[in-house]
Write a protein that holds these residues in place. Structure first.
Motif, PDB file in Angstrom:
ATOM      1  N   SER A   1      35.213  23.114  48.240  1.00  0.00           N
ATOM      2  CA  SER A   1      36.327  24.034  48.535  1.00  0.00           C
ATOM      3  C   SER A   1      36.443  24.371  50.010  1.00  0.00           C
ATOM      4  CB  SER A   1      36.147  25.331  47.740  1.00  0.00           C
ATOM      5  OG  SER A   1      34.924  25.962  48.106  1.00  0.00           O
ATOM      6  N   SER A   2      35.340  24.288  50.747  1.00  0.00           N
ATOM      7  CA  SER A   2      35.398  24.697  52.145  1.00  0.00           C
ATOM      8  C   SER A   2      35.803  23.552  53.054  1.00  0.00           C
ATOM      9  CB  SER A   2      34.028  25.203  52.583  1.00  0.00           C
ATOM     10  OG  SER A   2      33.102  24.131  52.622  1.00  0.00           O
TER      11      SER A   2
ATOM     12  N   ARG B   1      38.068  19.999  54.230  1.00  0.00           N
ATOM     13  CA  ARG B   1      39.413  19.437  54.194  1.00  0.00           C
ATOM     14  C   ARG B   1      39.285  18.004  53.704  1.00  0.00           C
ATOM     15  NH1 ARG B   1      40.760  21.289  59.334  1.00  0.00           N
ATOM     16  NH2 ARG B   1      40.835  23.383  58.471  1.00  0.00           N
TER      17      ARG B   1
ATOM     18  N   GLY C   1      37.096  26.627  61.675  1.00  0.00           N
ATOM     19  CA  GLY C   1      38.111  25.594  61.476  1.00  0.00           C
ATOM     20  C   GLY C   1      38.893  25.716  60.183  1.00  0.00           C
ATOM     21  N   SER C   2      38.374  26.457  59.228  1.00  0.00           N
ATOM     22  CA  SER C   2      39.041  26.469  57.918  1.00  0.00           C
ATOM     23  C   SER C   2      39.521  27.859  57.517  1.00  0.00           C
ATOM     24  CB  SER C   2      38.092  25.916  56.855  1.00  0.00           C
ATOM     25  OG  SER C   2      36.972  26.762  56.721  1.00  0.00           O
TER      26      SER C   2
ATOM     27  N   VAL D   1      29.434  26.855  53.181  1.00  0.00           N
ATOM     28  CA  VAL D   1      30.730  27.534  53.230  1.00  0.00           C
ATOM     29  C   VAL D   1      31.398  27.526  51.848  1.00  0.00           C
ATOM     30  CG1 VAL D   1      32.952  27.729  54.408  1.00  0.00           C
ATOM     31  CG2 VAL D   1      30.925  27.033  55.690  1.00  0.00           C
ATOM     32  N   ALA D   2      31.163  26.472  51.053  1.00  0.00           N
ATOM     33  CA  ALA D   2      31.672  26.492  49.667  1.00  0.00           C
ATOM     34  C   ALA D   2      31.045  27.657  48.903  1.00  0.00           C
ATOM     35  CB  ALA D   2      31.362  25.167  48.969  1.00  0.00           C
TER      36      ALA D   2
ATOM     37  N   VAL E   1      32.750  30.793  50.059  1.00  0.00           N
ATOM     38  CA  VAL E   1      34.055  30.924  49.390  1.00  0.00           C
ATOM     39  C   VAL E   1      33.852  31.453  47.972  1.00  0.00           C
ATOM     40  CG1 VAL E   1      36.037  29.621  48.484  1.00  0.00           C
ATOM     41  CG2 VAL E   1      35.214  29.196  50.816  1.00  0.00           C
TER      42      VAL E   1
ATOM     43  N   ALA F   1      34.265  17.432  56.835  1.00  0.00           N
ATOM     44  CA  ALA F   1      32.923  17.904  57.173  1.00  0.00           C
ATOM     45  C   ALA F   1      31.848  17.184  56.365  1.00  0.00           C
ATOM     46  CB  ALA F   1      32.820  19.408  56.957  1.00  0.00           C
TER      47      ALA F   1
ATOM     48  N   TYR G   1      48.943  25.600  47.675  1.00  0.00           N
ATOM     49  CA  TYR G   1      49.509  26.511  48.667  1.00  0.00           C
ATOM     50  C   TYR G   1      50.077  25.775  49.869  1.00  0.00           C
ATOM     51  CZ  TYR G   1      44.751  25.909  50.541  1.00  0.00           C
ATOM     52  OH  TYR G   1      43.574  25.388  51.007  1.00  0.00           O
TER      53      TYR G   1
ATOM     54  N   GLU H   1      35.635  23.569  43.632  1.00  0.00           N
ATOM     55  CA  GLU H   1      34.613  24.521  44.035  1.00  0.00           C
ATOM     56  C   GLU H   1      33.601  23.906  44.993  1.00  0.00           C
ATOM     57  OE1 GLU H   1      33.201  26.911  40.821  1.00  0.00           O
ATOM     58  OE2 GLU H   1      35.183  27.040  39.942  1.00  0.00           O
ATOM     59  N   GLY H   2      32.992  22.806  44.621  1.00  0.00           N
ATOM     60  CA  GLY H   2      31.925  22.237  45.444  1.00  0.00           C
ATOM     61  C   GLY H   2      32.381  21.872  46.841  1.00  0.00           C
TER      62      GLY H   2
ATOM     63  N   ASP I   1      42.587  27.841  55.286  1.00  0.00           N
ATOM     64  CA  ASP I   1      42.325  27.356  53.929  1.00  0.00           C
ATOM     65  C   ASP I   1      41.584  28.400  53.102  1.00  0.00           C
ATOM     66  OD1 ASP I   1      43.225  24.445  53.776  1.00  0.00           O
ATOM     67  OD2 ASP I   1      42.110  24.485  55.642  1.00  0.00           O
TER      68      ASP I   1
ATOM     69  N   LEU J   1      27.163  19.146  59.410  1.00  0.00           N
ATOM     70  CA  LEU J   1      28.394  19.485  58.701  1.00  0.00           C
ATOM     71  C   LEU J   1      28.297  19.337  57.181  1.00  0.00           C
ATOM     72  CD1 LEU J   1      31.076  18.289  61.254  1.00  0.00           C
ATOM     73  CD2 LEU J   1      30.338  20.621  60.746  1.00  0.00           C
TER      74      LEU J   1
ATOM     75  N   SER K   1      44.020  31.026  52.143  1.00  0.00           N
ATOM     76  CA  SER K   1      44.940  30.584  51.090  1.00  0.00           C
ATOM     77  C   SER K   1      44.240  30.504  49.739  1.00  0.00           C
ATOM     78  CB  SER K   1      45.512  29.210  51.440  1.00  0.00           C
ATOM     79  OG  SER K   1      46.159  29.245  52.684  1.00  0.00           O
ATOM     80  N   GLN K   2      42.968  30.102  49.765  1.00  0.00           N
ATOM     81  CA  GLN K   2      42.265  29.915  48.494  1.00  0.00           C
ATOM     82  C   GLN K   2      41.761  31.223  47.896  1.00  0.00           C
ATOM     83  OE1 GLN K   2      39.179  26.861  48.428  1.00  0.00           O
ATOM     84  NE2 GLN K   2      40.321  25.646  49.875  1.00  0.00           N
TER      85      GLN K   2
ATOM     86  N   ILE L   1      32.719  25.278  60.743  1.00  0.00           N
ATOM     87  CA  ILE L   1      33.581  25.132  59.563  1.00  0.00           C
ATOM     88  C   ILE L   1      34.315  26.435  59.276  1.00  0.00           C
ATOM     89  CG2 ILE L   1      33.625  24.693  57.075  1.00  0.00           C
ATOM     90  CD1 ILE L   1      31.455  22.687  57.417  1.00  0.00           C
TER      91      ILE L   1
ATOM     92  N   ALA M   1      26.471  22.357  55.997  1.00  0.00           N
ATOM     93  CA  ALA M   1      27.318  23.527  56.217  1.00  0.00           C
ATOM     94  C   ALA M   1      28.492  23.571  55.235  1.00  0.00           C
ATOM     95  CB  ALA M   1      27.812  23.545  57.659  1.00  0.00           C
ATOM     96  N   THR M   2      28.979  22.399  54.822  1.00  0.00           N
ATOM     97  CA  THR M   2      30.054  22.358  53.827  1.00  0.00           C
ATOM     98  C   THR M   2      29.631  23.067  52.548  1.00  0.00           C
ATOM     99  OG1 THR M   2      30.849  20.252  54.671  1.00  0.00           O
ATOM    100  CG2 THR M   2      31.512  20.816  52.435  1.00  0.00           C
TER     101      THR M   2
END
Lengths: 428, 428
Positions: A147-148, A150, B24-25, B311-312, B315, A290, A334, A144-145, B28, B304, B31-32, B21, B307-308
């Motif tokens: 998750s966004s 890679r 770019g994701s 974006v988490a 999600v 990131a 996935y 979760e933390g 992902d 970043l 898929s998630q 992000i 932002a991570t």
């Protein structure tokens, strides 16, 4: 709302901790979730055994089916360990619509995908935060933390026994056998320590972290494993002099969707946060494209830390029950699993050679590296003046594993190289 | 499923990172969660400004209502900063049923309870992982990973600017003013650094962590704050000699449901993991009754990393949308706030005194501690031979704050005490 009933499979150290925490935190669980938890039935091997907690004997049973087939029980907590029987009980519980919380890393590493598939089919939760790094909520952090992001690399000190041994060897200059013996006396190591010291326990945890970090169905057999039983106090002393600590690291890497996972004693630069994780503590370092570098540190084992993670999972199941979303927050891999070849795995390396003490040997040695296009960061000859043998320590720049294997094979065939004493991956 | 549309309030450093992000994701996230994200509209101050990312001009607007009133937008990400306008936009967005992700610590510290109450009323999510410690998923760790435990203490290095300054002062023996100037030149400190160096920024983050850790509605005004601007290089040098590093720590404690929260420069024992958190990195140490000690480490700021976390959170909102449970996983404080009195707050202390250099002074000094029942761990006189003044450094055992205030008041009135040069809390 009626209390949510929990069945416990096992009442060893961790199971006892679960009972303690559930009983001690009733009011908090109720406040956080609107429901309370009740441990309704506990599978034990021997009902008559004396225990450190007060449980009424009607809650104890020696028959697993009293838990599994009990229609009142909503959640089964598996803390009995082992593989075949635990797997059977979990699958049978799922078959009956019960949610599962488990601390069983062996089971999840070997049969995780099968168990999660059954859970998904039955609309049940299977949570296993406690299976990796005890009290550290690393599974939540990955799923979760971060998750966004890679994830490109996970490095973990995920076995407390071996970290205790490596710490003691480093701090006291002691030999492996002596420290292992001491760890056994203190209860930090098993009478048969193989699973810990040969890296198998860490490999199971890295299998689980690799699946979650890289979204691919990693198998335990994909993990290359080397334990700490061959680490000498000389290696550790040389490492320290060059600014490294030897740690048993699990290392999972992904580039361009190709992954590699290994467990091996590794020279970790002293300035890296993993180098100062000492004793039985665990830590997992996660690199994301990131986020950059993050680290999660805490107790890797123990009654209450592990039970904390189990009860946090119980609370999560209860929240899902209240929301009616059990089995729907699963995180299935996935991505297709593609493993790196030896050419794709690269790292710095530490190599200790015993060589013939005559002119020109160093030139021969360095020539072998050059032939295989491995460039060198540093070369130390005779670093230890009290040792009459000619010793050479080489630290390479990043080199791929295929080239390194060729270099070492060539050394093995050279008369001037008496022995390849040690080879370690270098990190940090 | 149609992409889920996101409106962005602000396109500064962090907003730009969010766009990067999300773009770019995409695969992902799809898929998630089974859904993709689309940044549909972005509030900027000046549409014509040159930007480091390619965004089509039809997505930019200088009118906030194009985001807030846009019926297509499901989620509003607030990264504009500030308080009054951000609060208004968020409340108006919630009023229209939009979910909120924000990195705004000032706003959440000051008006978090009001915003969360509105969200709850409207069945909306408000997530704010990025508001504390940038890329470190510390809010999730507190709310979910450690949900079953009773948190007794949180210690955080939660401000990168001040940690950079303290690290440089420690490593280079440099003076505060010089390092601050350098940090400003490097962009690590603002032209007006008050909010960082006086501890106000850290206090806001500790307010948020205190609420989540202790389940009570802590106010910013409950936090006692002292910054680093009075820390001297001499203090740091004395600390080092005694085995401590000076760090600006946020410290939140709870005993028997009574809490205290402070931000202050603190002498941290070098063996404690927080002591080696250097530069702009952040770390939060959490003590739980059951889990013991855990630490979460990572980048505290930056495009970043922050932002991570945003974006988490995005999600997470999308997952909740798919499950139809938005606004139902809120974690409202359920405990009455009770603050500790000075008598209930206790710690070790480091005290540096300049005193008259004559016989009997040390006896007088130690007598004062004895009168107020403060016992001493160590006393050093003339620790610095190059300094002609009589200096005394005292480290106390745990002492309550009321007693310490009386001790210091008495020193202040004594002729033989020329000055109380420094007082620091001691941890680790």
């Amino acid at each position: 709302m009626k209390p949510i009933k929990v069945g416990l499979l096992g009442l060893g150290t961790v199971g006892t901790g679960v009972v303690r925490i559930v009983e001690g935190s009733q009011q908090d669980v109720l406040s956080q979730t609107g429901a309370s938890l009740e441990i309704a039935k506990i599978l034990v091997q021997d009902k008559s055994k004396a225990r450190s907690i007060a449980v009424t004997s009607d809650k104890l049973t020696e028959n697993a089916w009293d838990v599994i087939e009990n229609p009142e029980i909503d959640i089964v907590v598996e803390v009995m360990g082992g593989i075949d029987l635990a797997k059977k009980y979990i699958l049978e519980s799922l078959e009956r619509g019960k949610h599962i919380v488990t601390a069983n890393k062996d089971l999840m590493a070997l049969h995780g995908p099968e168990i999660l598939a059954k859970a998904s089919e039955k609309g049940c939760d299977v949570l296993y935060e406690a299976s990796v790094a005890g009290g550290i909520p690393i599974i939540r952090a990955l799923v979760e933390g971060l998750s966004s992001d890679r994830i490109t690399k996970i490095m973990g000190i995920v076995n407390g026994t071996t970290n205790y041994i490596m710490t003691k060897m480093s701090q006291e200059g002691a030999a492996y056998d002596d420290v292992l013996k001491e760890a056994q006396d203190l209860g930090y190591a098993e009478a048969d320590p193989t699973s810990d010291v040969e890296g198998f326990d860490a490999a199971r945890k890295m299998t689980i972290l690799g699946r979650l970090g890289f979204h691919a169905n990693v198998d335990l057999s994909d993990v290359s494993v080397r334990g700490i039983s061959q680490v000498t106090k000389e290696d550790i002393a040389y490492g320290k002099r060059l600014g490294y600590e030897v740690k048993l690291l699990g290392i999972a890497e992904s580039q361009d969707d190709h992954i590699s996972i290994s467990v091996q004693p590794t020279m970790v630069k002293q300035s890296h946060p993993l180098a100062s994780v000492n004793g039985v503590f665990n830590a997992v370092y996660v690199y994301g494209e990131a986020v950059g570098e993050t680290m999660f540190y805490g107790p890797g084992a123990g009654e209450l830390p592990t039970a904390t993670s189990i009860v946090a999972d119980l609370v999560a199941v209860v929240r899902n029950l209240k929301l009616g979303i059990n089995g729907r927050r699963g995180f299935a891999p996935y991505k297709e699993k593609k493993l790196k070849s030896d050419e794709q795995i690269s790292s710095k390396n530490f190599i200790l050679l015993h060589v013939e003490d005559k002119a020109g040997v160093l030139a021969q040695i360095t020539q072998v590296f050059a032939e295989h296009e491995v460039s060198l960061e540093s070369v130390l000859q005779h670093p230890n003046k009290t040792n009459p043998k000619a010793e050479i320590i080489i630290i390479t720049h990043d080199a791929n594993q295929a080239a390194m294997k060729k270099v070492l094979k060539q050394f093995d065939a050279m008369d001037v190289v008496h022995s390849i004493k040690s080879v370690y991956r270098v990190e940090g």
